[in-house]
Design a protein around this motif. Structure first.
Motif, short mmCIF file in Angstrom:
data_model
loop_
_atom_site.label_atom_id
_atom_site.label_comp_id
_atom_site.label_asym_id
_atom_site.label_seq_id
_atom_site.Cartn_x
_atom_site.Cartn_y
_atom_site.Cartn_z
N VAL A 45 0.87 -1.19 0.00
CA VAL A 45 0.00 0.00 0.00
C VAL A 45 0.90 1.23 0.00
CG1 VAL A 45 -1.77 1.28 1.25
CG2 VAL A 45 -1.82 -1.23 1.21
N PRO A 46 0.81 2.07 -1.01
CA PRO A 46 1.78 3.16 -1.15
C PRO A 46 1.61 4.25 -0.09
CG PRO A 46 0.05 3.36 -2.79
CD PRO A 46 -0.17 2.05 -2.11
N VAL A 47 2.71 4.89 0.22
CA VAL A 47 2.72 6.10 1.04
C VAL A 47 2.79 7.27 0.08
CG1 VAL A 47 3.91 7.39 2.84
CG2 VAL A 47 3.88 4.89 2.92
N THR A 48 1.68 7.96 -0.07
CA THR A 48 1.59 9.04 -1.07
C THR A 48 1.81 10.39 -0.39
OG1 THR A 48 -0.03 7.72 -2.30
CG2 THR A 48 0.14 10.06 -2.84
N PRO A 49 2.77 11.17 -0.84
CA PRO A 49 3.02 12.48 -0.23
C PRO A 49 1.82 13.41 -0.37
CG PRO A 49 4.88 11.80 -1.59
CD PRO A 49 3.75 10.86 -1.89
N LEU A 50 1.52 14.12 0.69
CA LEU A 50 0.45 15.11 0.63
C LEU A 50 0.88 16.26 -0.26
CD1 LEU A 50 -0.75 15.26 4.37
CD2 LEU A 50 -1.67 13.91 2.48
N ARG A 51 -0.09 16.79 -1.00
CA ARG A 51 0.23 17.83 -1.99
C ARG A 51 -0.01 19.24 -1.46
NH1 ARG A 51 -3.84 14.86 -5.87
NH2 ARG A 51 -4.61 14.42 -3.76
N VAL A 52 0.12 19.42 -0.18
CA VAL A 52 -0.01 20.74 0.44
C VAL A 52 1.21 20.95 1.33
CG1 VAL A 52 -2.52 20.82 0.36
CG2 VAL A 52 -1.40 19.76 2.31
N SER A 53 1.58 22.22 1.52
CA SER A 53 2.81 22.51 2.25
C SER A 53 2.64 22.36 3.76
CB SER A 53 3.31 23.91 1.90
OG SER A 53 2.31 24.88 2.21
#
Length: 278
Positions: A45-53
């Motif tokens: 199950v991937p760890v997807t980076p959040l796209r907010v700072s």
């Protein structure tokens, strides 16, 4: 006769011993299978980076209340025994998890070590949580003082492990939904707000299709009893259109939904009243 009686007693003792032995073997097998289930890994199950700072802690505090986190993790969010399952200390988890692993946990039920939490974590309903809202929640949890664990770790016993075999207990990662979460959650002024909000805040009780079940009504039908004004009053006070308390929903309204803004309440009413009544 005495010899025959002794023989019968001996065979009875042997039968009891065999039964006890078989029961022991069965118990050991159940325990071992349960252990394998609890230790099952979901590293794929991937760890997807959040796209907010970064997140806003104040908005995170509001979301923690709206989403009902205290209902499982306790008022202080320091953990609680939830129907035999130890809901962990969120103030500690937010410091032991990085933000992206925290997001994976919320959305899929997969811990940082690759194992899964069990049924109590509603990760299948949080699968659509937008990146910015997870960032807000994470920022809030890290902004409050870390509390001492209110519930110790609990390893499941034989009864719970047997429940895995019967399907009464399950791993959250096995029922998580594949979703494509948005980077930014829709605002109340946007057309997608109602569908988004109900999917993360209402579906746990009313179902993914909002059709109800297990004692909860279809929301398309329930909203017919309300005007915009009485609906707003219900979410603020918990009093139904008839001025009564609802066994479950009144507490949810007062404890969680009363904090919604007027714009959010209005948008929610518009969305629900537009659902087809079947």
């Amino acid at each position: 006769m005495a010899g025959r009686g002794r023989a019968l007693l001996r065979w009875a003792a042997i039968s009891v011993a065999i039964s006890v032995g078989l029961a022991g073997v069965a118990a050991a097998a159940v325990y071992a299978i349960g252990e394998m289930r609890l230790d099952k890994r979901f590293d794929a199950v991937p760890v997807t980076p959040l796209r907010v700072s970064k997140g806003n802690a104040q908005e995170g505090a509001r979301l923690v209340r709206v989403l009902g986190c205290a209902g499982c993790h306790g008022i202080s969010l320091a953990g609680e025994d939830f129907y035999g399952t130890a809901a962990p200390n969120l103030t500690r988890m937010a410091r032991s998890y990085d933000r992206d692993h925290f997001a994976r946990l919320l959305r899929t039920g997969v811990r940082a070590d690759g194992t899964s939490v069990v049924w109590a974590m509603p990760s299948d309903f949080f699968a659509k949580l937008a990146d910015d809202q997870i960032a807000h929640i994470y920022a809030y949890l890290r902004s409050i003082p870390q509390a001492k664990d209110a519930a110790g770790p609990r390893r499941f016993g034989l009864a719970e492990r047997f429940a895995f075999l019967t399907g009464s207990l399950f791993l959250s990662a096995e029922v998580s939904r594949p979703e494509q979460p948005a980077a930014i959650a829709p605002k109340a002024s946007e057309s997608g707000f109602g569908a988004y909000f109900t999917s993360v805040a209402c579906a746990e009780c009313h179902g993914f299709d909002l059709a109800g079940g297990d004692g909860t009504p279809p929301l398309a039908l329930a909203i017919q009893a309300y005007t915009p004004e009485t609906f707003a009053a219900f979410l603020k006070t918990g009093k139904t259109a008839g001025g009564m308390d609802n066994l479950m929903m009144s507490g949810v309204a007062r404890g969680r939904l009363s904090i919604l803004t007027n714009g959010e309440v209005s948008a929610l009413y518009t969305y629900l009243s537009g659902l087809p009544v079947e």
